[in-house]
Scaffold this motif. Structure first.
Motif, PDB file in Angstrom:
ATOM      1  N   ALA A  82       0.820  -1.216   0.000  1.00 24.46           N
ATOM      2  CA  ALA A  82       0.000   0.000   0.000  1.00 24.46           C
ATOM      3  C   ALA A  82       0.853   1.264   0.000  1.00 24.46           C
ATOM      4  O   ALA A  82       0.515   2.246  -0.667  1.00 24.46           O
ATOM      5  CB  ALA A  82      -0.938  -0.014   1.196  1.00 24.46           C
ATOM      6  N   GLU A  83       1.963   1.258   0.732  1.00 27.99           N
ATOM      7  CA  GLU A  83       2.801   2.460   0.788  1.00 27.99           C
ATOM      8  C   GLU A  83       3.414   2.791  -0.576  1.00 27.99           C
ATOM      9  O   GLU A  83       3.569   3.956  -0.936  1.00 27.99           O
ATOM     10  CB  GLU A  83       3.883   2.364   1.867  1.00 27.99           C
ATOM     11  CG  GLU A  83       4.875   1.246   1.678  1.00 27.99           C
ATOM     12  CD  GLU A  83       4.461  -0.085   2.289  1.00 27.99           C
ATOM     13  OE1 GLU A  83       5.282  -1.011   2.234  1.00 27.99           O
ATOM     14  OE2 GLU A  83       3.341  -0.214   2.811  1.00 27.99           O
ATOM     15  N   LEU A  84       3.726   1.764  -1.366  1.00 31.59           N
ATOM     16  CA  LEU A  84       4.239   2.006  -2.714  1.00 31.59           C
ATOM     17  C   LEU A  84       3.137   2.540  -3.618  1.00 31.59           C
ATOM     18  O   LEU A  84       3.346   3.468  -4.395  1.00 31.59           O
ATOM     19  CB  LEU A  84       4.848   0.732  -3.312  1.00 31.59           C
ATOM     20  CG  LEU A  84       5.397   0.865  -4.728  1.00 31.59           C
ATOM     21  CD1 LEU A  84       6.427   1.981  -4.833  1.00 31.59           C
ATOM     22  CD2 LEU A  84       5.987  -0.463  -5.181  1.00 31.59           C
ATOM     23  N   HIS A  85       1.948   1.991  -3.474  1.00 30.83           N
ATOM     24  CA  HIS A  85       0.811   2.480  -4.259  1.00 30.83           C
ATOM     25  C   HIS A  85       0.546   3.955  -3.940  1.00 30.83           C
ATOM     26  O   HIS A  85       0.332   4.770  -4.852  1.00 30.83           O
ATOM     27  CB  HIS A  85      -0.431   1.638  -3.983  1.00 30.83           C
ATOM     28  CG  HIS A  85      -1.584   2.010  -4.844  1.00 30.83           C
ATOM     29  ND1 HIS A  85      -1.641   1.696  -6.176  1.00 30.83           N
ATOM     30  CD2 HIS A  85      -2.708   2.697  -4.570  1.00 30.83           C
ATOM     31  CE1 HIS A  85      -2.758   2.168  -6.685  1.00 30.83           C
ATOM     32  NE2 HIS A  85      -3.428   2.786  -5.725  1.00 30.83           N
ATOM     33  N   THR A  86       0.600   4.323  -2.678  1.00 25.05           N
ATOM     34  CA  THR A  86       0.402   5.712  -2.268  1.00 25.05           C
ATOM     35  C   THR A  86       1.479   6.610  -2.863  1.00 25.05           C
ATOM     36  O   THR A  86       1.186   7.688  -3.398  1.00 25.05           O
ATOM     37  CB  THR A  86       0.402   5.830  -0.730  1.00 25.05           C
ATOM     38  OG1 THR A  86      -0.663   5.026  -0.218  1.00 25.05           O
ATOM     39  CG2 THR A  86       0.248   7.261  -0.276  1.00 25.05           C
ATOM     40  N   ALA A  87       2.729   6.185  -2.790  1.00 29.53           N
ATOM     41  CA  ALA A  87       3.841   6.982  -3.329  1.00 29.53           C
ATOM     42  C   ALA A  87       3.715   7.158  -4.839  1.00 29.53           C
ATOM     43  O   ALA A  87       3.954   8.249  -5.363  1.00 29.53           O
ATOM     44  CB  ALA A  87       5.174   6.325  -2.973  1.00 29.53           C
ATOM     45  N   LEU A  88       3.326   6.092  -5.546  1.00 30.72           N
ATOM     46  CA  LEU A  88       3.146   6.192  -6.995  1.00 30.72           C
ATOM     47  C   LEU A  88       1.990   7.121  -7.342  1.00 30.72           C
ATOM     48  O   LEU A  88       2.087   7.924  -8.279  1.00 30.72           O
ATOM     49  CB  LEU A  88       2.921   4.807  -7.600  1.00 30.72           C
ATOM     50  CG  LEU A  88       4.146   3.901  -7.647  1.00 30.72           C
ATOM     51  CD1 LEU A  88       3.740   2.471  -7.952  1.00 30.72           C
ATOM     52  CD2 LEU A  88       5.155   4.411  -8.655  1.00 30.72           C
ATOM     53  N   SER A  89       0.918   7.044  -6.584  1.00 29.56           N
ATOM     54  CA  SER A  89      -0.229   7.935  -6.818  1.00 29.56           C
ATOM     55  C   SER A  89       0.173   9.390  -6.614  1.00 29.56           C
ATOM     56  O   SER A  89      -0.187  10.247  -7.423  1.00 29.56           O
ATOM     57  CB  SER A  89      -1.378   7.590  -5.876  1.00 29.56           C
ATOM     58  OG  SER A  89      -1.890   6.328  -6.171  1.00 29.56           O
ATOM     59  N   ARG A  90       0.923   9.660  -5.584  1.00 25.59           N
ATOM     60  CA  ARG A  90       1.386  11.030  -5.315  1.00 25.59           C
ATOM     61  C   ARG A  90       2.320  11.527  -6.425  1.00 25.59           C
ATOM     62  O   ARG A  90       2.362  12.724  -6.713  1.00 25.59           O
ATOM     63  CB  ARG A  90       2.108  11.114  -3.972  1.00 25.59           C
ATOM     64  CG  ARG A  90       1.170  11.017  -2.807  1.00 25.59           C
ATOM     65  CD  ARG A  90       1.871  11.176  -1.496  1.00 25.59           C
ATOM     66  NE  ARG A  90       0.921  11.062  -0.411  1.00 25.59           N
ATOM     67  CZ  ARG A  90       1.218  10.594   0.787  1.00 25.59           C
ATOM     68  NH1 ARG A  90       2.442  10.223   1.070  1.00 25.59           N
ATOM     69  NH2 ARG A  90       0.286  10.513   1.709  1.00 25.59           N
ATOM     70  N   ALA A  91       3.073  10.617  -7.038  1.00 23.82           N
ATOM     71  CA  ALA A  91       3.976  10.970  -8.129  1.00 23.82           C
ATOM     72  C   ALA A  91       3.250  11.121  -9.457  1.00 23.82           C
ATOM     73  O   ALA A  91       3.840  11.532 -10.449  1.00 23.82           O
ATOM     74  CB  ALA A  91       5.077   9.910  -8.249  1.00 23.82           C
ATOM     75  N   GLY A  92       1.958  10.766  -9.487  1.00 26.38           N
ATOM     76  CA  GLY A  92       1.180  10.875 -10.727  1.00 26.38           C
ATOM     77  C   GLY A  92       1.382   9.707 -11.667  1.00 26.38           C
ATOM     78  O   GLY A  92       1.092   9.804 -12.855  1.00 26.38           O
ATOM     79  N   THR A  93       1.864   8.595 -11.150  1.00 30.89           N
ATOM     80  CA  THR A  93       2.125   7.409 -11.955  1.00 30.89           C
ATOM     81  C   THR A  93       0.910   6.493 -11.967  1.00 30.89           C
ATOM     82  O   THR A  93       0.363   6.170 -10.921  1.00 30.89           O
ATOM     83  CB  THR A  93       3.355   6.649 -11.386  1.00 30.89           C
ATOM     84  OG1 THR A  93       4.463   7.539 -11.361  1.00 30.89           O
ATOM     85  CG2 THR A  93       3.690   5.433 -12.214  1.00 30.89           C
TER      86      THR A  93
END
Length: 72
Positions: free
Chosen positions: A56-67
């Protein structure tokens, strides 16, 4: 995004720098592993294609990066 081999990381940077849409394929065995050579930050590509859901933390980071993430 990182790579264990310096020459591969350099090649991946060139490919990403010259792509109009930067798509990174990564199977689930890649998550949670950090290699010595940085290819790019999480905002350095547009789409990640993977085989299974990931932390989940990677998904959150990718979402914040616009990926965008595609699980196939």
């Amino acid at each position: 995004m990182t790579d264990f081999h310096l020459d591969e990381a350099a090649t991946e940077r060139v490919v990403l720098d010259n792509a109009s849409h930067r798509c990174v394929p990564a199977d689930s065995s890649r998550f949670g592993r950090t290699a010595a050579h940085r290819v790019c930050e999480l905002d350095g590509f547009h789409t990640l294609v993977t085989d299974t859901p990931f932390p989940a933390e990677l998904h959150t980071a990718l979402s914040r990066a616009g990926t965008d993430v595609i699980t196939a």
